[in-house]
Design a protein around this motif. Structure first.
Motif, PDB file in Angstrom:
ATOM      1  N   HIS A   1       0.836  -1.210   0.000  1.00 26.92           N
ATOM      2  CA  HIS A   1       0.000   0.000   0.000  1.00 26.92           C
ATOM      3  C   HIS A   1       0.868   1.257   0.000  1.00 26.92           C
ATOM      4  CE1 HIS A   1      -3.575  -2.417   0.859  1.00 26.92           C
ATOM      5  NE2 HIS A   1      -2.801  -3.103   1.684  1.00 26.92           N
ATOM      6  N   PRO A   2       1.728   1.417  -0.996  1.00 28.69           N
ATOM      7  CA  PRO A   2       2.665   2.553  -1.001  1.00 28.69           C
ATOM      8  C   PRO A   2       1.969   3.908  -1.027  1.00 28.69           C
ATOM      9  CG  PRO A   2       2.673   1.449  -3.128  1.00 28.69           C
ATOM     10  CD  PRO A   2       1.863   0.592  -2.197  1.00 28.69           C
ATOM     11  N   GLU A   3       0.761   3.958  -1.532  1.00 27.34           N
ATOM     12  CA  GLU A   3       0.038   5.232  -1.597  1.00 27.34           C
ATOM     13  C   GLU A   3      -0.250   5.804  -0.210  1.00 27.34           C
ATOM     14  OE1 GLU A   3      -3.036   2.029  -1.220  1.00 27.34           O
ATOM     15  OE2 GLU A   3      -1.173   2.244  -2.339  1.00 27.34           O
ATOM     16  N   THR A   4      -0.298   4.948   0.803  1.00 29.26           N
ATOM     17  CA  THR A   4      -0.581   5.418   2.163  1.00 29.26           C
ATOM     18  C   THR A   4       0.608   6.134   2.783  1.00 29.26           C
ATOM     19  OG1 THR A   4       0.075   3.328   3.213  1.00 29.26           O
ATOM     20  CG2 THR A   4      -2.255   3.576   2.569  1.00 29.26           C
ATOM     21  N   LEU A   5       1.751   6.040   2.154  1.00 30.10           N
ATOM     22  CA  LEU A   5       2.962   6.672   2.681  1.00 30.10           C
ATOM     23  C   LEU A   5       3.293   7.966   1.939  1.00 30.10           C
ATOM     24  CD1 LEU A   5       5.077   3.430   3.059  1.00 30.10           C
ATOM     25  CD2 LEU A   5       3.900   4.704   4.871  1.00 30.10           C
TER      26      LEU A   5
ATOM     27  N   ARG B   1       5.174  17.654   8.827  1.00 28.06           N
ATOM     28  CA  ARG B   1       6.397  18.295   9.337  1.00 28.06           C
ATOM     29  C   ARG B   1       7.401  17.244   9.775  1.00 28.06           C
ATOM     30  NH1 ARG B   1       3.973  23.303  12.848  1.00 28.06           N
ATOM     31  NH2 ARG B   1       3.290  24.492  11.044  1.00 28.06           N
ATOM     32  N   MET B   2       6.902  16.191  10.408  1.00 28.77           N
ATOM     33  CA  MET B   2       7.755  15.057  10.806  1.00 28.77           C
ATOM     34  C   MET B   2       7.934  14.157   9.583  1.00 28.77           C
ATOM     35  SD  MET B   2       5.923  14.123  14.463  1.00 28.77           S
ATOM     36  CE  MET B   2       6.563  12.486  14.455  1.00 28.77           C
ATOM     37  N   SER B   3       8.925  13.301   9.629  1.00 29.22           N
ATOM     38  CA  SER B   3       9.090  12.362   8.520  1.00 29.22           C
ATOM     39  C   SER B   3       7.889  11.416   8.484  1.00 29.22           C
ATOM     40  CB  SER B   3      10.380  11.566   8.679  1.00 29.22           C
ATOM     41  OG  SER B   3      10.229  10.561   9.653  1.00 29.22           O
TER      42      SER B   3
ATOM     43  N   ASP C   1       8.264   8.509  10.830  1.00 30.42           N
ATOM     44  CA  ASP C   1       8.017   8.838  12.242  1.00 30.42           C
ATOM     45  C   ASP C   1       6.519   8.915  12.546  1.00 30.42           C
ATOM     46  OD1 ASP C   1      10.725   8.923  12.776  1.00 30.42           O
ATOM     47  OD2 ASP C   1      10.856  11.118  12.712  1.00 30.42           O
ATOM     48  N   VAL C   2       5.770   9.499  11.640  1.00 34.51           N
ATOM     49  CA  VAL C   2       4.324   9.619  11.838  1.00 34.51           C
ATOM     50  C   VAL C   2       3.671   8.241  11.837  1.00 34.51           C
ATOM     51  CG1 VAL C   2       2.179  10.528  10.872  1.00 34.51           C
ATOM     52  CG2 VAL C   2       4.241  11.931  10.861  1.00 34.51           C
ATOM     53  N   VAL C   3       4.049   7.406  10.887  1.00 30.25           N
ATOM     54  CA  VAL C   3       3.474   6.054  10.804  1.00 30.25           C
ATOM     55  C   VAL C   3       3.863   5.238  12.034  1.00 30.25           C
ATOM     56  CG1 VAL C   3       3.444   3.900   9.477  1.00 30.25           C
ATOM     57  CG2 VAL C   3       3.323   6.092   8.289  1.00 30.25           C
ATOM     58  N   GLU C   4       5.087   5.377  12.490  1.00 31.22           N
ATOM     59  CA  GLU C   4       5.503   4.680  13.721  1.00 31.22           C
ATOM     60  C   GLU C   4       4.639   5.104  14.898  1.00 31.22           C
ATOM     61  OE1 GLU C   4       9.662   5.566  14.124  1.00 31.22           O
ATOM     62  OE2 GLU C   4      10.244   4.044  12.659  1.00 31.22           O
TER      63      GLU C   4
END
Length: 73
Positions: free
Chosen positions: A43-47, A52-54, A57-60
């Protein structure tokens, strides 16, 4: 996709991934790096959102909240 759309999708996908890839495993024992790798492949589109954060980092952070691992922060 907007950041909000990505967040909703990713939070749902955390549970889908856990159930498919690690059925029966305690979600507190799952690794965000493995999940993010799976997202990139499936699902690369979700990334692809701005923040502001990488993105990682947000996904983590979302992953930690969904798997009740926020105590690690």
């Amino acid at each position: 996709m907007t950041k909000d759309e990505c967040e909703r999708a990713i939070r749902t996908l955390v549970h889908q991934w856990a159930d498919e890839v690690h059925p029966g495993k305690d979600k507190g024992q799952l690794y965000d790096t493995e999940f993010i790798r799976w997202l990139k492949d499936n699902h690369p589109e979700t990334l692809q959102f701005r923040s502001r954060m990488s993105t990682t980092d947000v996904v983590e952070q979302w992953f930690a909240q969904e798997t009740k691992q926020t105590w690690r922060d």
